[in-house]
Design a protein around this motif. Structure first.
Motif: not given
Length: 121
Positions: A80-101
């Motif tokens: 997951l793109c760092t900026q895209c995660a930040a714009r959506r308020g997503l952190t690694e704790d919000d993600l499917i197991e195995g997806v990285r930022i």
């Protein structure tokens, strides 16, 4: 030489055919033994969140996104793109197991290796 494919998906539910094509190509490459790195950017960022792929509309004659994503995660890398995660308020704790930022430097490093093919959807 190992065959590698980096796919960047920028679309989501607003472009279902383009989105499904990206996941289909990535899953087919994994099934063929190709090393795959799938990058989720823009609206595709939501596919990194548990349950979001299941909300994607089914397309006639196409494999469901959740099934394709599981194939990719089984033997490929999903980022997951760092900026895209930040714009959506997503952190690694919000993600499917195995997806990285990771960000643009990691993307550039992946696509500039010898023998790597890159696609953008």
């Amino acid at each position: 030489m190992t065959r590698s494919l980096v796919i960047k998906v920028t679309a989501g539910a607003e472009a279902p055919e383009r989105t499904n094509q990206a996941f289909t190509v990535a899953a087919a490459a994994v099934a063929s033994g190709v090393t795959v790195s799938l990058w989720l950017t823009g609206e595709a960022a939501w596919f990194s969140v548990p349950g979001k792929a299941e909300e994607f509309p089914a397309l006639p004659h196409a494999a469901p996104i959740p099934d394709l994503l599981q194939v990719i995660l089984s033997a490929g890398r999903v980022t997951l793109c760092t900026q895209c995660a930040a714009r959506r308020g997503l952190t690694e704790d919000d993600l499917i197991e195995g997806v990285r930022i990771a960000g643009a430097p990691a993307f550039v490093e992946e696509i500039t290796r010898d023998g790597v093919q890159a696609l953008v959807y």
